[in-house]
Write a protein that holds these residues in place. Structure first.
Motif, PDB file in Angstrom:
ATOM      1  N   VAL A 206     -12.387 -77.633  11.673  1.00  0.00           N
ATOM      2  CA  VAL A 206     -13.585 -77.495  11.949  1.00  0.00           C
ATOM      3  C   VAL A 206     -14.713 -76.967  11.280  1.00  0.00           C
ATOM      4  N   GLY A 207     -15.420 -77.740  10.341  1.00  0.00           N
ATOM      5  CA  GLY A 207     -16.229 -77.479   9.412  1.00  0.00           C
ATOM      6  C   GLY A 207     -15.397 -76.705   8.135  1.00  0.00           C
ATOM      7  N   GLY A 208     -15.433 -75.243   7.844  1.00  0.00           N
ATOM      8  CA  GLY A 208     -14.785 -74.798   6.842  1.00  0.00           C
ATOM      9  C   GLY A 208     -13.711 -73.948   7.309  1.00  0.00           C
ATOM     10  N   SER A 209     -13.391 -74.039   8.389  1.00  0.00           N
ATOM     11  CA  SER A 209     -12.322 -72.990   9.129  1.00  0.00           C
ATOM     12  C   SER A 209     -11.249 -73.799   9.749  1.00  0.00           C
ATOM     13  N   ALA A 210     -10.060 -73.318   9.940  1.00  0.00           N
ATOM     14  CA  ALA A 210      -8.805 -74.103  10.634  1.00  0.00           C
ATOM     15  C   ALA A 210      -8.541 -73.160  11.723  1.00  0.00           C
ATOM     16  N   PHE A 211      -8.146 -73.689  12.927  1.00  0.00           N
ATOM     17  CA  PHE A 211      -8.210 -73.113  14.088  1.00  0.00           C
ATOM     18  C   PHE A 211      -6.660 -73.872  14.794  1.00  0.00           C
ATOM     19  N   LEU A 212      -5.916 -72.848  15.311  1.00  0.00           N
ATOM     20  CA  LEU A 212      -4.705 -73.094  16.097  1.00  0.00           C
ATOM     21  C   LEU A 212      -4.712 -72.973  17.480  1.00  0.00           C
ATOM     22  N   THR A 213      -4.093 -73.832  18.024  1.00  0.00           N
ATOM     23  CA  THR A 213      -3.901 -73.950  19.556  1.00  0.00           C
ATOM     24  C   THR A 213      -2.313 -74.234  19.725  1.00  0.00           C
ATOM     25  N   THR A 214      -1.762 -73.676  20.837  1.00  0.00           N
ATOM     26  CA  THR A 214      -0.465 -73.919  21.028  1.00  0.00           C
ATOM     27  C   THR A 214      -0.188 -74.821  22.317  1.00  0.00           C
ATOM     28  N   ASN A 215       0.526 -75.937  22.042  1.00  0.00           N
ATOM     29  CA  ASN A 215       0.876 -76.930  23.319  1.00  0.00           C
ATOM     30  C   ASN A 215       1.875 -76.332  24.205  1.00  0.00           C
ATOM     31  N   SER A 216       2.790 -75.465  24.109  1.00  0.00           N
ATOM     32  CA  SER A 216       3.293 -74.713  24.899  1.00  0.00           C
ATOM     33  C   SER A 216       3.437 -73.320  24.400  1.00  0.00           C
ATOM     34  N   PRO A 217       3.864 -72.101  24.969  1.00  0.00           N
ATOM     35  CA  PRO A 217       4.196 -70.843  24.470  1.00  0.00           C
ATOM     36  C   PRO A 217       5.124 -70.589  23.682  1.00  0.00           C
ATOM     37  N   ALA A 218       4.922 -69.702  22.605  1.00  0.00           N
ATOM     38  CA  ALA A 218       5.745 -69.179  21.549  1.00  0.00           C
ATOM     39  C   ALA A 218       6.207 -67.963  21.683  1.00  0.00           C
ATOM     40  N   THR A 219       7.242 -67.626  20.880  1.00  0.00           N
ATOM     41  CA  THR A 219       7.758 -66.141  21.035  1.00  0.00           C
ATOM     42  C   THR A 219       7.535 -65.509  19.769  1.00  0.00           C
ATOM     43  N   LEU A 220       6.807 -64.499  19.712  1.00  0.00           N
ATOM     44  CA  LEU A 220       6.204 -63.454  18.709  1.00  0.00           C
ATOM     45  C   LEU A 220       6.836 -62.187  18.786  1.00  0.00           C
ATOM     46  N   TYR A 292       6.329 -60.693  22.280  1.00  0.00           N
ATOM     47  CA  TYR A 292       5.223 -61.227  22.934  1.00  0.00           C
ATOM     48  C   TYR A 292       5.321 -62.574  23.394  1.00  0.00           C
ATOM     49  N   THR A 293       4.854 -63.253  24.266  1.00  0.00           N
ATOM     50  CA  THR A 293       4.519 -64.655  24.455  1.00  0.00           C
ATOM     51  C   THR A 293       3.105 -64.848  23.930  1.00  0.00           C
ATOM     52  N   LEU A 294       3.220 -65.852  22.871  1.00  0.00           N
ATOM     53  CA  LEU A 294       1.948 -66.272  22.327  1.00  0.00           C
ATOM     54  C   LEU A 294       1.451 -67.580  22.800  1.00  0.00           C
ATOM     55  N   ASP A 295       0.452 -67.494  23.494  1.00  0.00           N
ATOM     56  CA  ASP A 295      -0.183 -68.766  24.029  1.00  0.00           C
ATOM     57  C   ASP A 295      -1.708 -68.881  23.733  1.00  0.00           C
ATOM     58  N   ASP A 322      -4.189 -56.564  16.905  1.00  0.00           N
ATOM     59  CA  ASP A 322      -5.283 -56.306  17.227  1.00  0.00           C
ATOM     60  C   ASP A 322      -6.260 -57.248  17.323  1.00  0.00           C
ATOM     61  N   ILE A 323      -6.135 -58.290  16.322  1.00  0.00           N
ATOM     62  CA  ILE A 323      -6.863 -59.767  16.208  1.00  0.00           C
ATOM     63  C   ILE A 323      -6.386 -60.619  17.716  1.00  0.00           C
ATOM     64  N   LEU A 324      -4.999 -60.818  17.770  1.00  0.00           N
ATOM     65  CA  LEU A 324      -4.662 -61.672  18.952  1.00  0.00           C
ATOM     66  C   LEU A 324      -4.829 -60.966  20.237  1.00  0.00           C
ATOM     67  N   ILE A 325      -4.757 -59.399  20.468  1.00  0.00           N
ATOM     68  CA  ILE A 325      -5.089 -59.115  21.787  1.00  0.00           C
ATOM     69  C   ILE A 325      -6.361 -59.101  21.929  1.00  0.00           C
ATOM     70  N   ALA A 326      -7.333 -58.826  21.029  1.00  0.00           N
ATOM     71  CA  ALA A 326      -8.943 -58.840  21.125  1.00  0.00           C
ATOM     72  C   ALA A 326      -9.369 -60.235  21.617  1.00  0.00           C
ATOM     73  N   ASN A 327      -8.634 -61.353  21.068  1.00  0.00           N
ATOM     74  CA  ASN A 327      -9.030 -62.776  21.408  1.00  0.00           C
ATOM     75  C   ASN A 327      -8.551 -63.327  22.915  1.00  0.00           C
ATOM     76  N   GLY A 328      -7.443 -62.308  23.306  1.00  0.00           N
ATOM     77  CA  GLY A 328      -6.691 -62.669  24.589  1.00  0.00           C
ATOM     78  C   GLY A 328      -5.548 -63.646  24.461  1.00  0.00           C
ATOM     79  N   TYR A 329      -4.994 -63.594  23.179  1.00  0.00           N
ATOM     80  CA  TYR A 329      -3.845 -64.371  23.049  1.00  0.00           C
ATOM     81  C   TYR A 329      -2.509 -63.393  23.445  1.00  0.00           C
ATOM     82  N   LEU A 330      -2.738 -62.263  23.466  1.00  0.00           N
ATOM     83  CA  LEU A 330      -1.528 -61.499  23.795  1.00  0.00           C
ATOM     84  C   LEU A 330      -1.888 -60.589  24.958  1.00  0.00           C
ATOM     85  N   THR A 331      -1.198 -60.731  26.012  1.00  0.00           N
ATOM     86  CA  THR A 331      -1.668 -59.712  27.269  1.00  0.00           C
ATOM     87  C   THR A 331      -0.716 -58.478  27.352  1.00  0.00           C
ATOM     88  N   GLN A 332       0.375 -58.413  26.513  1.00  0.00           N
ATOM     89  CA  GLN A 332       1.147 -57.209  26.770  1.00  0.00           C
ATOM     90  C   GLN A 332       0.490 -56.153  25.555  1.00  0.00           C
TER      91      GLN A 332
END
Length: 449
Positions: A206-220, A292-295, A322-332
């Motif tokens: 999108v524009g000059g940035s790349a964004f990731l979404t998951t179709n199903s939870p991954a393991t991290l 973690y479960t990454l969703d 910190d980045i993943l938790i701050a954006n709500g993608y890791l709850t633990q």
């Protein structure tokens, strides 16, 4: 993160390549401490009664993307690493054998060895993710990702002190069999692991940035300890804390057979060993190991998903969390705990054949016994090599020809002058072809009586 990783890789690439440390010299018929490190049964085959190792240094890098000629090209290295569709694999490996001593007494052989190890590995990383992080540039605007592989960035440093004993268990005029064992006390220094498995998602530009979404939870899995908790891409962070506290043991076992040709010489010598049976226990005060479960789903805050450009300047795994938790993608929350890491257990088999007096040829096979994809596993490589050599006593020269499962076929050269040795497993192939390997080793030892 980009600049730090590239600088580290360039520094190491200038030294290194392969993953068979001290290739050629470690299977010489001038038997010493290096032979005993490969197979503890060799301590009862010492060429002299006493041997003292002053130092031995080996550095190597193996990868499946960057050729030797790429280092002089105008293309950015991050573009070369993440080109094509094949997963990125790279192994950076260093070993230092410190002051060590060995002796032979009657049918027995004994050794005390010190060693420092450090590694950084990229395992099965999807090149599309790398391109999206480093360049925010994709060949198409929407890219589907689906892989069950565990994509890892892993680093480790540790020291060890080994106590070896070997004995001749059978001998007559024609045949001789020796067996040996090494007990190694381990000193974990630092560790880091980022492991992302079962990733099924979409990268959208999108524009000059790349964004990731998951179709199903991954393991991290994110784990770190020691100095690698602060940075996993600086070379200094691997070397400044090699020896930690005593927290682990390991064992090497081996056997050798000789078809004799005179009192102290042989026509054929064969050996087999299993090395690094054991694990490191990390108990540092800043230990963290969390699965973690990454969703990653669109939210009002992040309607396009996770901006991968956020990781461009990250240099430690705490920042990733910190980045993943701050954006709500890791709850633990990160879990502070001790954890265990398995050593790279390897099976080695070799044979040394006398062609004519002073001319020998050695065949060597190394097979890893664990899967590199496991988050608690230090990696290793599979190797097969053939090494012709000329041994004139005070002077020895050899040409190792090897193939490993990361960088392919390589040809090197080495020599020994008295107790000094110097060699490379890949210098010929680096100079004459587009080798994806570079290595260097040297050392000095002396023997008495």
């Amino acid at each position: 993160m980009k600049n730090r990783i590239i600088v580290a890789l360039l520094f190491l690439f200038s030294f290194c390549h392969s993953q068979e440390h001290f290739s050629g010299i470690s299977t010489s018929n001038r038997v010493g401490i290096l032979n005993g490190v490969t197979n503890p049964a060799e301590f009862s085959n010492l060429s002299k009664k006493f041997e003292v190792n002053i130092y031995g240094i080996s550095f190597d890098v193996a990868n499946n993307k960057i050729g030797f000629s790429d280092l002089t090209s105008d293309t950015n290295l991050e573009e070369l690493i993440f080109r094509g569709s094949e997963p990125v694999n790279m192994r950076i490996n260093g070993q230092i054998i410190g002051p060590s001593f060995a002796m032979k007494f009657m049918k027995w052989g004994f050794g005390i060895t010190t060693k420092a190890n450090f590694k950084f590995d990229i395992v099965d990383v999807n090149p599309t993710i790398g391109n999206a992080i480093f360049d925010n540039n994709l060949p198409i605007n929407i890219t589907q990702l689906s892989t069950a592989d565990n994509q890892r960035l892993a680093g480790v440093s540790y020291g060890e002190v080994g106590f070896s004993a070997a004995r001749t268990v059978f001998e007559n005029d024609k045949h001789r069999i020796d067996a040996g064992i090494t007990l190694k006390f381990l000193f974990p220094g630092s560790y880091s692991n980022f492991g992302l498995s079962e990733l099924d998602g979409t990268i959208t530009q999108v524009g000059g940035s790349a964004f990731l979404t998951t179709n199903s939870p991954a393991t991290l899995n994110i784990a770190y300890s020691g100095s690698l908790a602060d940075s996993f891409s600086n070379f200094d962070d691997y070397t400044k804390s090699v020896f930690g506290g005593l927290n682990g043991v390991a064992t090497d076992i081996g056997i050798t057979y000789q078809w004799k040709d005179g009192k102290s010489k042989y026509k054929i010598k064969g050996g087999a060993s299993i090395r690094n049976i054991g694990s490191l226990n990390f108990k540092d005060s800043n230990n963290y190991n969390t699965s973690y479960t990454l969703d990653i789903q669109p939210t009002p805050q992040n309607p396009s998903g996770l901006d991968l450009g956020l990781f461009d300047n990250v240099n430690n795994l705490r920042n990733v969390e910190d980045i993943l938790i701050a954006n709500g993608y890791l709850t633990q929350e990160p879990n502070q705990t001790s954890f265990r890491v398995n050593l790279p257990t390897m099976f080695a088999l070799y044979g040394d054949f006398k062609i004519v007096p002073k001319v020998y040829i050695t065949g060597y096979l190394q097979q890893k016994m664990n899967q590199d994809s496991a988050d608690d596993q230090i990696t290793s490589v599979n190797i097969i090599s053939v090494t012709p050599r000329i041994n004139l006593g005070f002077f020895e020269s050899y040409i190792p020809i090897s193939n490993n499962d990361i960088s392919g076929t390589n040809i090197g050269i080495g020599f020994r002058l008295g107790g000094f040795y110097l060699g490379s497993n890949s210098i010929f192939s680096a100079l004459t072809s587009d080798s994806k390997q570079a290595d260097f080793y040297t050392g000095f030892r002396f023997a008495l009586l």
